[in-house]
Design an enzyme around this catalytic site. Structure first.
Site, short mmCIF file in Angstrom:
data_model
loop_
_atom_site.label_atom_id
_atom_site.label_comp_id
_atom_site.label_asym_id
_atom_site.label_seq_id
_atom_site.Cartn_x
_atom_site.Cartn_y
_atom_site.Cartn_z
N LYS A 35 0.84 -1.20 0.00
CA LYS A 35 0.00 0.00 0.00
C LYS A 35 0.88 1.25 0.00
O LYS A 35 0.67 2.20 -0.76
CB LYS A 35 -0.88 -0.03 1.27
CG LYS A 35 -2.05 0.89 1.24
CD LYS A 35 -2.94 0.71 2.48
CE LYS A 35 -4.12 -0.17 2.23
NZ LYS A 35 -5.11 -0.17 3.32
N THR A 121 -13.37 3.48 14.73
CA THR A 121 -14.62 3.26 15.48
C THR A 121 -14.37 2.19 16.54
O THR A 121 -14.01 1.05 16.20
CB THR A 121 -15.73 2.80 14.51
OG1 THR A 121 -15.87 3.82 13.52
CG2 THR A 121 -17.05 2.61 15.24
N GLU A 151 -15.09 9.32 13.20
CA GLU A 151 -15.19 9.80 11.82
C GLU A 151 -16.55 9.42 11.24
O GLU A 151 -17.01 8.30 11.40
CB GLU A 151 -14.05 9.17 10.99
CG GLU A 151 -14.03 9.63 9.56
CD GLU A 151 -14.08 11.15 9.44
OE1 GLU A 151 -13.18 11.82 9.96
OE2 GLU A 151 -15.04 11.68 8.84
N LEU A 153 -17.31 10.19 7.82
CA LEU A 153 -17.30 10.26 6.35
C LEU A 153 -17.95 9.02 5.75
O LEU A 153 -17.97 7.95 6.35
CB LEU A 153 -15.86 10.42 5.83
CG LEU A 153 -14.81 9.35 6.11
CD1 LEU A 153 -14.98 8.13 5.26
CD2 LEU A 153 -13.43 9.93 5.91
N CYS A 260 -18.88 -0.50 7.76
CA CYS A 260 -19.33 0.19 8.97
C CYS A 260 -20.62 -0.36 9.55
O CYS A 260 -20.62 -0.90 10.65
CB CYS A 260 -19.44 1.68 8.70
SG CYS A 260 -17.80 2.40 8.46
N LYS A 320 -21.84 0.07 -2.18
CA LYS A 320 -22.58 1.27 -2.54
C LYS A 320 -21.90 1.90 -3.75
O LYS A 320 -20.77 1.52 -4.09
CB LYS A 320 -22.64 2.25 -1.36
CG LYS A 320 -21.28 2.78 -0.93
CD LYS A 320 -21.36 3.64 0.31
CE LYS A 320 -21.92 4.98 0.00
NZ LYS A 320 -21.64 5.97 1.06
P1 NAD Z 1 -8.95 0.01 6.37
O1 NAD Z 1 -8.89 -1.45 6.56
O2 NAD Z 1 -9.19 0.55 5.01
O3 NAD Z 1 -7.58 0.66 6.90
C1 NAD Z 1 -6.94 0.30 8.08
C2 NAD Z 1 -5.45 0.28 7.81
O4 NAD Z 1 -4.74 0.16 9.03
C3 NAD Z 1 -4.99 -0.88 6.94
O5 NAD Z 1 -4.37 -0.37 5.77
C4 NAD Z 1 -4.00 -1.63 7.83
O6 NAD Z 1 -2.93 -2.21 7.10
C5 NAD Z 1 -3.54 -0.52 8.76
N1 NAD Z 1 -2.89 -0.94 10.02
C6 NAD Z 1 -3.23 -1.96 10.83
N2 NAD Z 1 -2.38 -1.99 11.90
C7 NAD Z 1 -1.50 -0.97 11.74
C8 NAD Z 1 -0.42 -0.48 12.50
N3 NAD Z 1 -0.02 -1.06 13.65
N4 NAD Z 1 0.25 0.60 12.05
C9 NAD Z 1 -0.12 1.18 10.90
N5 NAD Z 1 -1.14 0.76 10.12
C10 NAD Z 1 -1.83 -0.30 10.54
O7 NAD Z 1 -10.04 0.53 7.39
P2 NAD Z 1 -10.95 1.86 7.27
O8 NAD Z 1 -12.13 1.59 6.43
O9 NAD Z 1 -10.09 3.03 6.97
O10 NAD Z 1 -11.47 1.94 8.77
C11 NAD Z 1 -10.60 2.33 9.83
C12 NAD Z 1 -11.44 2.60 11.06
O11 NAD Z 1 -12.32 3.72 10.81
C13 NAD Z 1 -12.36 1.45 11.48
O12 NAD Z 1 -12.48 1.44 12.87
C14 NAD Z 1 -13.68 1.82 10.83
O13 NAD Z 1 -14.77 1.25 11.51
C15 NAD Z 1 -13.68 3.33 11.00
N6 NAD Z 1 -14.49 4.05 10.01
C16 NAD Z 1 -14.54 3.65 8.72
C17 NAD Z 1 -15.28 4.37 7.80
C18 NAD Z 1 -15.36 3.91 6.36
O14 NAD Z 1 -16.25 4.40 5.66
N7 NAD Z 1 -14.49 3.04 5.89
C19 NAD Z 1 -15.98 5.51 8.20
C20 NAD Z 1 -15.91 5.92 9.53
C21 NAD Z 1 -15.14 5.17 10.43
#
Ligand code: NAD
Length: 432
Positions: A35, A121, A151, A153, A260, A320
């Site tokens: 990534k 979250t 967040e 978004l 989510c 979506k």
């Molecule tokens: P995601 O899986 O896209 O991204 C998480 C990233 O964290 C991954 O790339 C993973 O490799 C990385 N990671 C894991 N351990 C790590 C570490 N020790 N150091 C650095 N990086 C590390 O997840 P996301 O969709 O971005 O969601 C992240 C959080 O935000 C979750 O709790 C989710 O519920 C919340 N959230 C998501 C959304 C959404 O629409 N996707 C919206 C609001 C909140």
């Protein structure tokens, strides 16, 4: 301000790009080397409208960089956002091991004041546990604060949502932390609600659960409309004009998905359980959602009579429109159920095919809607991408085996479909 982002996923990358655009210095960290190397060559690991432009501009202007070195990023920053995943464990609880990992790394290397922002979250009381963990592992005994900044978004409009939020929620219990958060978000000129940390954590789970419940509610109403011969679109319009209800999220369809709603609702049920409350309402929301996906499968079975050896063209795979995210997409359960019955699936999605290939096997992936429709016994709409709203129906009729459209997202007008000469089955409306 100097900021590190731990976790460069949908939330972390958008947060970083937007905060850099506001003039801050951002270091984005991820453990996923592929990534980070993609981002270092301007290739986005996700599809999100407007994101690439923002990332490339801020990277070129040296406000945004990407690395796998979390320790180095922590040392160089005053604010650290935790944006790692909190995926569901088998019992539905959130897996907090990634959050714990980042908290311990922060404690281990920090040698000056740090503001730790919990953006992932997480269950209520996680902020407390993050603070305890950092305190326990605080090698250099330096000062720090933890705040909760959930967040809101939405994937598909994440950049816009981050830049123009309805509200910013900050759970915070120190004056210094409050000042830093106020300064950070001041350029957005959006209302900031300061609360205690636990309330902020609950605001996130409560908001997502409420929205999920609104979707399941209108889907339940859609079932009643189908049985009674009413039109759920009209019912939703009539309900939505009431300001206390509102029209948003009253869209009947084939159920919610994504990273989510399903996981946050499940986690909230488990959180409530641990706190001694049986969240029956939310359990029913989840159950209704699962039934709704299978409701579409039943409609397809009924329309095709025998599914075995029939060709089903699927339009839309992502959970979506405007995203390539396949996590918990309803298309997965629906397609797998049809495959179990022996259906042959051809599918097209404008962005999600690459990610779909990793979860959905034995599918003929197509490069446009017409290839998916060719020789199909029915065309099934699973995601309401705009490009599906304006298909060439004459062309569809000439290439499909049978002029049948089953619309899981109600994107077409039944009268129009009748005029076009299609049998048309949708959600919560009479069949054509
Ligand atoms: P995601 O899986 O896209 O991204 C998480 C990233 O964290 C991954 O790339 C993973 O490799 C990385 N990671 C894991 N351990 C790590 C570490 N020790 N150091 C650095 N990086 C590390 O997840 P996301 O969709 O971005 O969601 C992240 C959080 O935000 C979750 O709790 C989710 O519920 C919340 N959230 C998501 C959304 C959404 O629409 N996707 C919206 C609001 C909140």
């Amino acid at each position: 301000m100097k900021i590190a982002i731990a976790g460069t996923g949908y939330v972390g990358l958008v947060t970083a790009a937007c905060l850099a655009e506001l003039g801050n210095d951002l270091i984005c960290v991820d453990i996923d080397e592929e990534k980070i190397s993609k981002l270092n060559t301007d290739i986005m690991p996700i599809y999100e409208p407007g994101l690439q432009e923002l990332v490339v501009r801020n990277k070129n202007e040296k406000r945004l960089s990407f690395t796998t070195d979390l320790k180095g990023a922590i040392i160089k920053s005053e604010i650290i956002f935790i944006c790692v995943g909190t995926p569901p464990k088998e019992n539905g609880e959130a897996d907090l091991s990634y959050v714990d990992n980042v908290a311990r790394t922060i404690a281990d290397v920090m040698d000056s004041y740090k503001l730790v922002v919990e953006k992932s979250t997480v269950p209520v009381q996680t902020g407390e546990k993050v603070a305890k963990t950092i305190k326990a592992y605080n090698k250099h005994n330096v000062d720090f604060d933890v705040v909760s900044n959930p967040e809101f978004l939405r994937e598909g409009s994440a950049v816009e949502d981050f830049m123009k939020p309805d509200r910013i929620v900050v759970g915070c219990e120190s004056e210094n932390a409050k000042k830093l958060m106020e300064k950070l978000y001041a350029p957005l000129k959006s209302p900031i609600l300061f609360t205690d940390i636990k309330s902020a954590e609950i605001i996130k789970h409560a908001s997502n659960s409420f929205l999920a419940t609104k979707i399941s509610f209108i889907n339940a109403i859609a079932n009643i409309c189908e049985a009674a011969g009413a039109d759920v679109e009209k019912v939703a319009e009539g309900m939505g004009l009431d300001k206390r209800i509102g029209r948003f999220f009253l869209n009947a369809g084939t159920g919610y998905g994504g990273f989510c709603f399903p996981k946050d609702a499940e986690a909230f049920i488990r959180i409530a359980e641990k706190l001694g409350y049986d969240f029956k309402l939310l359990k029913a929301t989840q159950e209704t959602n699962q039934q709704q996906k299978m409701h579409l499968v039943k409609k397809i079975e009924k329309a095709l009579w025998v599914v075995k050896n029939k060709t089903i063209g699927v339009l839309g795979l992502a959970f979506k429109p405007n995203t390539d995210d396949m996590r918990f997409a309803p298309s997965i359960d629906i397609i797998e159920a049809l495959q179990k019955e022996g259906a042959k699936i051809k599918a097209y999605d404008p962005q999600a095919v690459e990610k779909a290939r990793q979860v959905l096997k034995n599918i003929e992936y197509c490069s446009n809607p017409y290839d998916a429709a060719k020789d199909a016994d029915t065309l099934v709409i699973l995601t309401e991408w705009n490009e599906f709203r304006h298909l060439d129906f004459k062309k569809l009729k000439s290439i499909m085996k049978h002029n049948l459209i089953i619309d899981g997202r109600n994107i077409y007008n039944p009268d129009e479909m009748r005029k076009q000469g299609f049998s048309y089955i949708s959600i919560g409306r009479s069949d054509v």
